[in-house]
Write an enzyme that holds these catalytic residues in place. Structure first.
Site, PDB file in Angstrom:
ATOM      1  N   SER A   1      14.790 -18.092 -10.740  1.00 16.01           N
ATOM      2  CA  SER A   1      15.822 -19.128 -10.635  1.00 16.01           C
ATOM      3  C   SER A   1      15.531 -20.409 -11.401  1.00 16.01           C
ATOM      4  O   SER A   1      16.451 -21.196 -11.652  1.00 16.01           O
ATOM      5  CB  SER A   1      16.036 -19.476  -9.163  1.00 16.01           C
ATOM      6  OG  SER A   1      14.815 -19.892  -8.598  1.00 16.01           O
TER       7      SER A   1
ATOM      8  N   TYR B   1      -7.370 -28.131 -12.626  1.00 14.38           N
ATOM      9  CA  TYR B   1      -6.596 -26.902 -12.808  1.00 14.38           C
ATOM     10  C   TYR B   1      -7.498 -25.669 -12.900  1.00 14.38           C
ATOM     11  O   TYR B   1      -7.732 -24.986 -11.898  1.00 14.38           O
ATOM     12  CB  TYR B   1      -5.643 -26.999 -14.031  1.00 14.38           C
ATOM     13  CG  TYR B   1      -4.596 -25.918 -13.907  1.00 14.38           C
ATOM     14  CD1 TYR B   1      -3.372 -26.175 -13.312  1.00 14.38           C
ATOM     15  CD2 TYR B   1      -4.873 -24.601 -14.284  1.00 14.38           C
ATOM     16  CE1 TYR B   1      -2.445 -25.162 -13.103  1.00 14.38           C
ATOM     17  CE2 TYR B   1      -3.954 -23.575 -14.085  1.00 14.38           C
ATOM     18  CZ  TYR B   1      -2.744 -23.875 -13.503  1.00 14.38           C
ATOM     19  OH  TYR B   1      -1.845 -22.857 -13.287  1.00 14.38           O
TER      20      TYR B   1
HETATM   21  P1  NAI Z   1       9.072 -22.933 -10.873  1.00 16.46           P
HETATM   22  O1  NAI Z   1       8.740 -23.749  -9.691  1.00 16.46           O
HETATM   23  O2  NAI Z   1      10.049 -23.464 -11.855  1.00 16.46           O
HETATM   24  O3  NAI Z   1       9.611 -21.468 -10.417  1.00 16.46           O
HETATM   25  C1  NAI Z   1       9.095 -20.787  -9.322  1.00 16.46           C
HETATM   26  C2  NAI Z   1      10.008 -19.631  -8.965  1.00 16.46           C
HETATM   27  O4  NAI Z   1       9.432 -18.914  -7.856  1.00 16.46           O
HETATM   28  C3  NAI Z   1      11.425 -20.039  -8.493  1.00 16.46           C
HETATM   29  O5  NAI Z   1      12.370 -19.118  -8.994  1.00 16.46           O
HETATM   30  C4  NAI Z   1      11.344 -19.895  -6.969  1.00 16.46           C
HETATM   31  O6  NAI Z   1      12.595 -19.627  -6.336  1.00 16.46           O
HETATM   32  C5  NAI Z   1      10.438 -18.680  -6.879  1.00 16.46           C
HETATM   33  N1  NAI Z   1       9.793 -18.535  -5.573  1.00 16.46           N
HETATM   34  C6  NAI Z   1       8.925 -19.359  -4.957  1.00 16.46           C
HETATM   35  N2  NAI Z   1       8.539 -18.829  -3.764  1.00 16.46           N
HETATM   36  C7  NAI Z   1       9.184 -17.642  -3.647  1.00 16.46           C
HETATM   37  C8  NAI Z   1       9.200 -16.618  -2.671  1.00 16.46           C
HETATM   38  N3  NAI Z   1       8.467 -16.692  -1.562  1.00 16.46           N
HETATM   39  N4  NAI Z   1      10.019 -15.550  -2.862  1.00 16.46           N
HETATM   40  C9  NAI Z   1      10.792 -15.443  -3.980  1.00 16.46           C
HETATM   41  N5  NAI Z   1      10.790 -16.365  -4.955  1.00 16.46           N
HETATM   42  C10 NAI Z   1       9.994 -17.457  -4.802  1.00 16.46           C
HETATM   43  O7  NAI Z   1       7.683 -22.578 -11.569  1.00 16.46           O
HETATM   44  P2  NAI Z   1       7.206 -22.307 -13.061  1.00 16.46           P
HETATM   45  O8  NAI Z   1       6.507 -23.498 -13.562  1.00 16.46           O
HETATM   46  O9  NAI Z   1       8.271 -21.665 -13.865  1.00 16.46           O
HETATM   47  O10 NAI Z   1       6.047 -21.237 -12.781  1.00 16.46           O
HETATM   48  C11 NAI Z   1       6.225 -19.857 -12.868  1.00 16.46           C
HETATM   49  C12 NAI Z   1       4.881 -19.233 -13.227  1.00 16.46           C
HETATM   50  O11 NAI Z   1       4.473 -19.692 -14.518  1.00 16.46           O
HETATM   51  C13 NAI Z   1       3.774 -19.627 -12.239  1.00 16.46           C
HETATM   52  O12 NAI Z   1       2.925 -18.535 -12.036  1.00 16.46           O
HETATM   53  C14 NAI Z   1       3.046 -20.718 -12.999  1.00 16.46           C
HETATM   54  O13 NAI Z   1       1.709 -20.854 -12.608  1.00 16.46           O
HETATM   55  C15 NAI Z   1       3.158 -20.205 -14.433  1.00 16.46           C
HETATM   56  N6  NAI Z   1       2.939 -21.204 -15.475  1.00 16.46           N
HETATM   57  C16 NAI Z   1       3.569 -22.430 -15.414  1.00 16.46           C
HETATM   58  C17 NAI Z   1       3.288 -23.390 -16.372  1.00 16.46           C
HETATM   59  C18 NAI Z   1       3.940 -24.746 -16.342  1.00 16.46           C
HETATM   60  O14 NAI Z   1       3.436 -25.643 -16.982  1.00 16.46           O
HETATM   61  N7  NAI Z   1       5.025 -24.912 -15.670  1.00 16.46           N
HETATM   62  C19 NAI Z   1       2.342 -23.132 -17.481  1.00 16.46           C
HETATM   63  C20 NAI Z   1       1.831 -21.775 -17.498  1.00 16.46           C
HETATM   64  C21 NAI Z   1       2.100 -20.879 -16.505  1.00 16.46           C
END
Ligand code: NAI
Length: 391
Positions: free
Chosen positions: A49, A234
């Site tokens: 999402s 981190y």
């Molecule tokens: P975000 O917070 O934008 O998205 C998280 C997603 O997980 C959302 O769709 C949310 O609804 C879903 N979610 C959370 N708990 C849930 C549950 N219990 N059941 C179903 N859905 C659930 O996060 P983001 O930043 O896009 O992170 C996604 C991945 O990418 C993570 O593993 C993060 O560590 C990784 N990542 C993020 C970076 C960044 O700088 N934002 C950099 C590199 C990796």
């Protein structure tokens, strides 16, 4: 209702449906302009999402012509309270997919639970038959172990020694020192249970057991490494420990995928402003500096640009950029040596008085507002909107 942003620290308790829709539209347009990548038939996105998962859903459908099942855990709207941005995003995504003759099947529930796994497997059987790609992009504060019922919390702490470093309050631009406390063994384990590889393995086991993995199925989980300045909080902290556990899961998942000649990958993505990353101390200030330098170089990417490039590597003509541990390095431009040397040089001199000159803090703050559908160009924020739907 006229909707204004209401912030509490890194959390915004309101979201704007039209602004969220516009954000999704921009990403859809970006992918359309870039063009198609080879077809992928059926894709499951866990965490679909917002952030990287939303971008993965868009690229899967719009560039690869895939049918997408998207799982997320978002607050629905009521007559009085707006939904969380992810709820509006997935509603908008469903509409854009529809218009294009694509299919987006939305599941709003706890991906860690056995019930949601079962629901998704039934949906795959009904709508897809088998699935070709599973994206694992969950970022969650808590996880209930579905087998024991125990609730685990993740935390952002250091391991071993406390760590003091500068951070920014990006609402005021004030630079201050923050000391990250040391995690207990229980907190280290809690973070691993939430953000490590256990649930990813459970998903792949469940999909395999149900016989819904297609021949050559792939799965990709997202991780982060980052520079020296964020290491203590981190990569060497609780969240990094969990990410190492996630990355290690590849061996186990490859065993599960062997029967369908499948393959699992870790993609190390770039630091970007998302709801998950904005809450990590130091990271917003580092990102503000990174944004400025990468924009100057012409190498800045957001989630959609990163994921489009990733799919080009996995399914298109771009060469797969693997490191010696077999991880896909989408952070290659972020981690390039000349850029990181400049980060190291500038970092010590950042103060409240010069933060807006030395970094792209103003734009980063804008981007944070945009995550909730605010500060989006072309939206009339004085207009009365129906908060129960996306129009
Ligand atoms: P975000 O917070 O934008 O998205 C998280 C997603 O997980 C959302 O769709 C949310 O609804 C879903 N979610 C959370 N708990 C849930 C549950 N219990 N059941 C179903 N859905 C659930 O996060 P983001 O930043 O896009 O992170 C996604 C991945 O990418 C993570 O593993 C993060 O560590 C990784 N990542 C993020 C970076 C960044 O700088 N934002 C950099 C590199 C990796």
């Amino acid at each position: 209702m006229i909707i204004k942003p209401k912030f509490r620290g890194f959390i915004c308790t309101t979201a704007h449906p039209q602004g969220c829709k516009e954000n999704v539209r921009k990403q859809v347009n970006y992918v359309e302009d870039k063009g198609t990548i080879n077809d992928v038939k059926n894709v499951l996105v866990l965490g679909s999402s917002t952030g990287y998962g939303l971008a993965s859903s868009i690229v899967s459908g719009v560039a690869c012509n895939a049918k997408v099942i998207g799982v997320s855990y978002e607050k629905e709207p009521t007559e009085k309270r707006t939904a969380s941005p992810g709820w509006y995003n997935t509603e908008a995504l469903g509409q854009f997919f529809n218009e294009k003759g694509l299919e987006y099947i939305k599941v709003n529930g706890d991906a860690f639970s056995n019930e949601v796994k079962e629901e998704v497997i039934n949906l795959i059987k009904e709508h897809m038959g088998k699935v070709d790609l599973i994206i694992y992009s969950l970022a969650a504060p808590k996880r209930k172990d579905p087998n024991t019922g125990e609730l685990y919390s993740s935390c952002l702490k250091t391991i071993g020694e406390p760590f003091t470093c500068k951070t920014v309050d990006f609402h005021t631009g004030e630079i201050m020192d923050v000391t990250m406390p040391v995690a207990t063994e229980e907190e280290i384990e809690g973070t691993r249970k939430v953000m490590g590889g256990e649930d990813w393995i459970m998903w792949m086991e469940a999909l395999s057991k149900a016989g819904v993995l297609n021949e050559n199925a792939k799965t990709i989980a997202y991780s982060y490494i980052g520079p020296r300045v964020t290491d203590p909080i981190y990569r060497e902290g609780t969240i990094g420990g969990a990410k190492k556990d996630l990355e290690k899961s590849v061996a186990k998942i490859d065993e599960i995928l062997a029967s369908v000649n499948g393959k699992s990958y870790i993609s190390i993505n770039k630091a970007l402003v998302t709801q998950a990353s904005a809450a990590i101390p130091i990271v917003p200030l580092y990102s503000a500096l990174l944004y400025k330098l990468m924009k100057e170089q012409g190498t800045h990417e957001g989630c959609i640009e990163q994921i489009y490039r990733l799919f080009e590597e996995v399914y298109g003509d771009r060469e797969l950029n693997l490191d010696e541990e077999g991880r896909i390095r989408m952070d290659d431009w972020e981690m390039a040596e000349p850029l990181q040397s400049t980060v190291k040089e500038i970092w010590p001199g950042i103060e409240t008085s010069n933060v807006y000159e030395l970094t792209d803090l103003a734009e980063m703050r804008n981007e944070f507002f945009r995550l909730f559908g605010f500060n989006v160009e072309g939206i009339d924020y004085e207009a009365d909107v129906d908060i129960t739907t996306v129009k």
